[in-house]
Motif scaffolding. Structure first.
Motif, PDB file in Angstrom:
ATOM      1  N   ASN A  89       0.898  -1.414   0.128  1.00  0.00           N
ATOM      2  CA  ASN A  89      -0.112   0.083   0.001  1.00  0.00           C
ATOM      3  C   ASN A  89       0.964   1.229   0.065  1.00  0.00           C
ATOM      4  O   ASN A  89       0.835   2.029  -0.922  1.00  0.00           O
ATOM      5  N   LEU A  90       1.703   1.135   1.183  1.00  0.00           N
ATOM      6  CA  LEU A  90       2.432   2.407   1.243  1.00  0.00           C
ATOM      7  C   LEU A  90       3.573   2.842  -0.031  1.00  0.00           C
ATOM      8  O   LEU A  90       3.504   3.771  -0.506  1.00  0.00           O
ATOM      9  N   ALA A  93       2.071   4.008  -3.211  1.00  0.00           N
ATOM     10  CA  ALA A  93       1.445   5.416  -3.132  1.00  0.00           C
ATOM     11  C   ALA A  93       2.833   6.358  -3.215  1.00  0.00           C
ATOM     12  O   ALA A  93       2.907   7.148  -3.956  1.00  0.00           O
ATOM     13  N   ILE A 189       5.655   7.190  10.417  1.00  0.00           N
ATOM     14  CA  ILE A 189       4.620   7.977  10.993  1.00  0.00           C
ATOM     15  C   ILE A 189       4.073   7.851  12.193  1.00  0.00           C
ATOM     16  O   ILE A 189       3.841   8.754  12.656  1.00  0.00           O
TER      17      ILE A 189
ATOM     18  N   ILE B  80      -5.061   7.813  21.375  1.00  0.00           N
ATOM     19  CA  ILE B  80      -5.234   9.088  20.895  1.00  0.00           C
ATOM     20  C   ILE B  80      -6.216   9.238  19.558  1.00  0.00           C
ATOM     21  O   ILE B  80      -6.206   8.466  18.942  1.00  0.00           O
ATOM     22  N   ASN B  89      -4.041   7.479  -2.647  1.00  0.00           N
ATOM     23  CA  ASN B  89      -3.220   6.415  -2.528  1.00  0.00           C
ATOM     24  C   ASN B  89      -2.487   6.260  -1.284  1.00  0.00           C
ATOM     25  O   ASN B  89      -2.478   5.438  -0.516  1.00  0.00           O
ATOM     26  N   LEU B  90      -1.856   7.357  -1.044  1.00  0.00           N
ATOM     27  CA  LEU B  90      -1.054   7.668   0.532  1.00  0.00           C
ATOM     28  C   LEU B  90      -2.122   7.547   1.608  1.00  0.00           C
ATOM     29  O   LEU B  90      -1.715   6.848   2.693  1.00  0.00           O
ATOM     30  N   ALA B  93      -3.035   4.154   2.488  1.00  0.00           N
ATOM     31  CA  ALA B  93      -1.856   3.491   3.094  1.00  0.00           C
ATOM     32  C   ALA B  93      -1.737   4.045   4.379  1.00  0.00           C
ATOM     33  O   ALA B  93      -1.655   2.703   5.292  1.00  0.00           O
ATOM     34  N   ILE B  94      -1.700   4.914   4.511  1.00  0.00           N
ATOM     35  CA  ILE B  94      -1.745   5.680   6.246  1.00  0.00           C
ATOM     36  C   ILE B  94      -2.295   5.094   7.073  1.00  0.00           C
ATOM     37  O   ILE B  94      -2.458   4.686   8.115  1.00  0.00           O
ATOM     38  N   ARG B  96      -4.343   2.459   6.766  1.00  0.00           N
ATOM     39  CA  ARG B  96      -4.271   1.020   7.242  1.00  0.00           C
ATOM     40  C   ARG B  96      -3.109   0.871   8.046  1.00  0.00           C
ATOM     41  O   ARG B  96      -3.385   0.091   9.221  1.00  0.00           O
ATOM     42  N   TYR B  97      -2.113   1.763   7.940  1.00  0.00           N
ATOM     43  CA  TYR B  97      -0.922   1.681   8.942  1.00  0.00           C
ATOM     44  C   TYR B  97      -1.426   1.933  10.256  1.00  0.00           C
ATOM     45  O   TYR B  97      -1.138   1.099  11.236  1.00  0.00           O
ATOM     46  N   LEU B  98      -2.032   3.036  10.323  1.00  0.00           N
ATOM     47  CA  LEU B  98      -2.246   3.472  11.888  1.00  0.00           C
ATOM     48  C   LEU B  98      -3.418   2.854  12.401  1.00  0.00           C
ATOM     49  O   LEU B  98      -3.367   2.814  13.493  1.00  0.00           O
ATOM     50  N   VAL B 101      -1.615   0.573  14.854  1.00  0.00           N
ATOM     51  CA  VAL B 101      -0.978   0.914  15.985  1.00  0.00           C
ATOM     52  C   VAL B 101      -1.932   0.926  17.298  1.00  0.00           C
ATOM     53  O   VAL B 101      -3.128   1.838  16.946  1.00  0.00           O
ATOM     54  N   TYR B 103      -2.705   2.411  20.171  1.00  0.00           N
ATOM     55  CA  TYR B 103      -2.971   3.642  20.983  1.00  0.00           C
ATOM     56  C   TYR B 103      -3.284   4.740  19.736  1.00  0.00           C
ATOM     57  O   TYR B 103      -3.592   5.733  20.375  1.00  0.00           O
ATOM     58  N   PHE B 104      -3.726   4.361  18.511  1.00  0.00           N
ATOM     59  CA  PHE B 104      -4.326   5.284  17.750  1.00  0.00           C
ATOM     60  C   PHE B 104      -5.519   4.883  17.535  1.00  0.00           C
ATOM     61  O   PHE B 104      -5.701   3.597  17.237  1.00  0.00           O
ATOM     62  N   VAL B 145      -4.651  14.066  10.361  1.00  0.00           N
ATOM     63  CA  VAL B 145      -3.711  13.694   9.566  1.00  0.00           C
ATOM     64  C   VAL B 145      -4.148  14.126   7.929  1.00  0.00           C
ATOM     65  O   VAL B 145      -5.136  13.711   7.673  1.00  0.00           O
TER      66      VAL B 145
END
Lengths: 205, 205
Positions: A89-90, A93, A189, B80, B89-90, B93-94, B96-98, B101, B103-104, B145
DNA sequence: CTGTGAATGTGAGAACTTTAACAGGAAGGG
DNA sequence: CCCTTCCTGTTAAAGTTCTCACATTCACAG
């Protein structure tokens, strides 16, 4: 000795100057540039002065000239060859984004997933990770961008190093033995957001 | 007064400690932590000492305890709340990534493209950008974000600010009037790569 | 050709960050 | 119970980065 922070800011100035140029401005003042980039005017002048006096006293800096000077300092007046490892994904992008930047030349992308081999993201072909070493022998690259899980990073770093790549950016934090002479930079990030959160909390008070 | 650089490093230490814990290590030495994070041992000790003595003289730091302490300092011992604006795109991706985590907590994502409204990326629903202000009134968030083109950033920043968001990260460099009291951080991959290239060139010599 | 205004370039010093060295104290062995 | 070992916490010094203030010099007007 030039502060690293200065170099980082040059990138920012450059982007600001390009927008100014697009807007038709032909002179740039340290005060305006500073305001737009969120730093102090004297810092802008100091940053630029490390590389000699580009400005005209009493008038400011010629936008065109300053853009070319900064490009020269950063070394982006000629294409920088980049390979990307990891097209998730990342990764895809980033791949799309980097293709829009004129002075980056993305030579190829590499992924472990064979279903992606031969496909393209924009203009860039995806190849097998196994080919990376050989590819670099025929297509030298300056930089590598890694967006794969942490466990694979060390191997990729080693292969890149043997292939002559001197600078690597990784989007996965990992404990890496960095070869002497290589520059490795992590971009995470989640870490950035944690830092941001801390600053925002402090600000509030 | 605590250096900002210290806070950034705490994030790095934390990730390193988590890996150490997963590996079954229960004591951490400043020297080892330093080596793994690429800094000096005395800097690790100094960083930690700003917040009081966590360590045991002659033995090191208890991994568990140190993890909890750092989480407390960073404020990530509770979730948080984050909103994301822009699901290209970006952005996706972000997103999915976050979500990986713990605590987000990503409350929602917002996009201008109506074809995306109502869809999901992972667990997170995509809504109309027009709803952002109202959404924040009912669902307060700490961080935003932004991954949209530069032109739209100012409007989004203003809406976020009115909605009580104090910290924002943007992936597009733009000239922004930052409301007093807000913290805005840019992350630009092209700039990072330029900086990396500069360092790599210098290293070579 | 000279005077004026304006913004650069710079040098000193303030502020901040990192390093180095060591005093101090906990743990474990004898 | 004392002694040794080891690693932390801390202090002072070194190194780095930023700010402030002003002398300098360029462009232009009169």
């Amino acid at each position: 000795m030039i502060p690293e922070a200065t170099i980082r800011r040059l990138s920012v100035y450059l982007r600001c100057l390009r927008r100014a140029k697009a807007r038709g401005e032909d002179m740039a003042l340290s005060s305006l540039l500073a305001h737009r980039c969120g730093v102090s005017a004297s810092l802008v002048r100091k940053d630029l002065s490390y590389f000699g006096g580009f400005g005209i006293k009493g008038k400011g800096y010629r936008v065109d000239e300053l853009i070319r000077s900064i490009e020269g300092i950063l070394g982006i007046d000629r294409p920088i060859r980049v390979v990307q490892i990891g097209v998730g994904n990342l990764g895809s992008a980033i791949l799309r984004y980097l293709q829009q930047v004129p002075y980056f030349k993305i030579l190829a992308a590499f992924d472990i997933d064979e279903r992606k081999w031969g496909k393209r993201v924009g203009e860039v072909e995806i190849r097998s990770c196994g080919e990376l070493g050989e590819f670099l022998r025929e297509n030298p690259a300056e930089l590598g961008v890694i967006s794969i899980p942490p466990d694979g990073v060390q191997d990729v770093i080693d292969t890149l190093w043997r292939g002559g790549v001197k600078g690597v950016m990784s989007f996965a934090l990992a404990e890496i033995d960095v070869p002497e002479g290589m520059v490795l930079q992590f971009v995470d990030i989640a870490s950035e957001l944690e830092f941001l959160y801390y600053k925002a909390k402090k600000q509030k008070k």
